[in-house]
Structures are given as structure tokens and as C-alpha cells.
Design a protein around this motif. Sequence first.
Motif, mmCIF file in Angstrom:
data_model
loop_
_atom_site.group_PDB
_atom_site.id
_atom_site.type_symbol
_atom_site.label_atom_id
_atom_site.label_comp_id
_atom_site.label_asym_id
_atom_site.label_seq_id
_atom_site.Cartn_x
_atom_site.Cartn_y
_atom_site.Cartn_z
ATOM 1 N N UNK A 275 0.918 -1.361 -0.227
ATOM 2 C CA UNK A 275 -0.003 -0.050 -0.024
ATOM 3 C C UNK A 275 1.034 1.184 0.010
ATOM 4 N N UNK A 276 1.982 1.334 0.886
ATOM 5 C CA UNK A 276 2.681 2.333 1.042
ATOM 6 C C UNK A 276 3.665 2.716 -0.008
ATOM 7 N N UNK A 285 12.561 6.113 1.793
ATOM 8 C CA UNK A 285 13.151 7.189 2.938
ATOM 9 C C UNK A 285 11.951 7.783 3.598
ATOM 10 N N UNK A 286 11.098 8.185 3.026
ATOM 11 C CA UNK A 286 9.694 8.908 3.554
ATOM 12 C C UNK A 286 9.103 7.662 4.577
ATOM 13 N N UNK A 287 9.033 6.446 3.950
ATOM 14 C CA UNK A 287 8.511 5.305 4.696
ATOM 15 C C UNK A 287 9.276 5.036 6.113
ATOM 16 N N UNK A 335 -5.750 5.845 4.261
ATOM 17 C CA UNK A 335 -4.728 7.057 3.548
ATOM 18 C C UNK A 335 -5.081 6.515 2.162
ATOM 19 N N UNK A 336 -5.373 5.237 1.775
ATOM 20 C CA UNK A 336 -5.755 5.142 0.171
ATOM 21 C C UNK A 336 -6.645 5.877 -0.522
ATOM 22 N N UNK A 342 -2.453 11.568 2.859
ATOM 23 C CA UNK A 342 -2.206 10.118 3.174
ATOM 24 C C UNK A 342 -1.021 10.288 4.388
ATOM 25 N N UNK A 343 -0.105 11.082 4.096
ATOM 26 C CA UNK A 343 1.227 11.218 5.089
ATOM 27 C C UNK A 343 0.580 11.175 6.482
#
Length: 447
Positions: A275-276, A285-287, A335-336, A342-343
Amino acid sequence: MTTEPEASAAPTPASTIPDTAPASPAAPPPGHRGLWRERGFPAFWLGQGLSQLGAQFAALAMPIVAVAVLQADDAQMGYLHAAETAAFLLVGLPAGAWLDRMRKRTVMIAADLVRAVAVAAVPLLWLAGMLEMWHLFVIGAVVGVATVFFDVGYQSFVPVLVRDEHVGPANGALEATAQTMRLGGPAVAGLLLKVLSAPLLLAANAVGFLLSAISLMLVRDEEVVKPKHERQHLVREIAEGLRFVARTDFLVRIVGTTALTNLGTTIAMTLSPILILRILGLDPAIYGVLMTLGAVGGLVGSVLANRIARWIGEGPALSASTLLFVASAALLPAAAHFPDAAVVLLVLFEALLGFSVLVYNIVQVTARQRICPKPLLGRMNASIRFVVWGVMPIGALVAGWLGTAFGTLSAIWVGSIIAMLGALPLLLSPYARMRALPTREDATRQA
């Protein structure tokens, strides 16, 4: 609930420590500072902190290796998570009985060394150009078996290592440290991914396991293992642990809530990397940064858990944390549906999940350690883990099937709804309102 501190804590034979109940978190814990003067605890705490730091690197790197490097689909992610958790279902019960026959520190050292070697194989295979998904399945299964033995020993080792009045503070200190590592680890890992490939980050996990083993070698404890002539048949000893759990109503309620929430959360979290990383298209990196920001909730929960239990009572603390978990469960799939937010939704999900799970786990694990006779601790904890962690490989396989048949997002929604329904066994019980949860003496009278 997921990440039960069964090394967030777990799964104890008789020891020389007096068999008295620890102070309830409903009253100020006596001698909190004395915890750090307990022989062996500082070294144990340091080693587990370093191990947790390496584990955070692995928590980010392993799904990235599967999804981004090896292009895993929904079914393969289900198989991977099932392989990682299958040991709790397959060897969880006998592990508790075996641990009650052995010195836990020795078993934990061996488990750490096995895990270090297994995890180190991933970067080595990748550097050789040989890494495939089946390698991850096998390595995940080996690490899973070793983790069962480590975790059963870990949670049962705390009451052996420290005095009863320090069990609650010790659990809190270990969890606060784990959450601190979770706070910084993913962000550092995310930055390292800019210059390193994900498989190489797993080397840090192997180093963490090695450091944990070394710290345990430096610990000295006074555990006394039950003599051979006093032991029963293995099956009879396993049954004794199961009977204790089944006849203790508080433990039955805890098992019900934890198992259902773990089942639902496993379904959702197994597919969350897809999903992410794939559906939302977020950078790895954001994950990592998301995981770090979410860890703030876990850190706050680990620090405040015992204080909350004293302020409002142990039962209400469990109820409040469970309700907060229910409120957070819908944020991951939501979030989807709201990609622009989402973030933010993912950060809230991680933060609320971390806070609620840590408060719940510290309070209920401390109550479990306090309610169970010490010679039964290993088997009690293993019996509970057999159920509450045994549902996880089942959930992972269900996630793979649901994701393949109905789509990733639909599968995550199903998992979230199951997790929310898991709150009912505890919330509909009298323990939800008890200021002080049952003690060892209460369980004896009930039996």
C-alpha cells in the motif's frame, strides 16, 4: 495486540527470588531507582537497546527488499510473513516447557547467535547476486524459531533478574528503550537507503543480535532450574500451563482481545508495504521517516503506561488503550482514499497504534507476570503466545489470499475491521473497570 512486548516482552522456573507479588502499578512503585542497582539489569538493558536499534533497520529493510528489490506480490508477502511467524504456532507450546527446564539466559544467547547468522545471509546472498524470495522465506522461518525461544525466555527472565517490586519498572524501562530505538532507527535507516541498498541494512540487524548475545554473557543471575527428578512428562507440563491460562478468567479475556487484534492487524500490516510503497508511491526514505514519527506514540506510551495505570486504575488503562487502538485501526486503509492527506493519516495511525499498544502491553504483561506462580511463568507465557502470536501466520496467509482475490486495499479493510472487533472480550469484562487487576493470591482463590 501486535508487538506485544513479549520481547516488547515473553515468555519461569523456580528461582531464588521470593515468590511474592510485585507492587501493583495502581500504587507508586517502591524503589524505582533501585532497579538500576539490580545486578545484571543495566547490561541486559543496554544489550537489548542495541539489538532493538538493529531490529528497526530490519523492519524497514526486509519489506523493501521483498517489494522493491525482489518485486514480491500480495501472495508472496503473505508467505513471507507467515514464514516469519509460523514458529509461534508450531513450537510455541513446547518452547515454554523446555524453557522451564533450562536457564533462560543460556537459551537467549544461543537464539541471538542463530539469528545473527541467519540475518547476515541476506546481504551476503544479495552481494553474490543469488538472493531470491525463497531465501527470505527460509531465513524468516529460522529467525522465527530462534525468536520464539528468545522471546519466551526474555519475558520470563525479567522476574528472575529483578526483584518483584521492580518487574513493572523494568518492563517500562525496556519498552521505553525499544521505542526510543524505534524513534530514531527508521529515520536513520531511511537516510542510509540513499547511499546503501536495502539488503545491506540487514547487516546492522545481525550486529544487533550479536551485541545482545554479548550483553547476556555479561549478565549474572541467580536462577535455579527445577531438578530433573521434580519434572513431569513434557506433555503434562505443557498441559499444566494451558490449564492455568484456561482457568484464569483474566488471562482468557486478555488472550481473546490480543489474539483477535493480532489477527486483524497482521492481515492489514502484511500488505501495508505494498500500500505505502506501490499504491501510494511513497519513497522508501519517507517510509522510514513515517515509522520514526509514529514511534513517538510508542515512546510516550512506554513512559506513561505505569503512571496511567496509577492515575485511572489498571483495568481502565487497558480499556482506554484498547478503545484508542480501535479508533486508530481505520486510519491505515483510509490513507488510500485520501491520498492528499495520506502522510498525515499514516503518521496518526502509527502514533496512536504505538501509544495504545505499548500502554496495553506493559499493563497486561506486568499483570500476567504478577498473577502467575513463578515455576509456571514460562509455560503460561508460551501458552498465551501460542494463541496470540499463533494467529499471525494464519493472518498472513489470509492477507495474501484476500489481496490476490479482492485487492490489497479491500484486504487491509477486512483486517482493520477484525482488529476493531477484537476489543470486545476485554471491554465486555469486569476487568475493564477494576482499579487493581487480579494477583497471584486472587488466582489461587479462584482455582
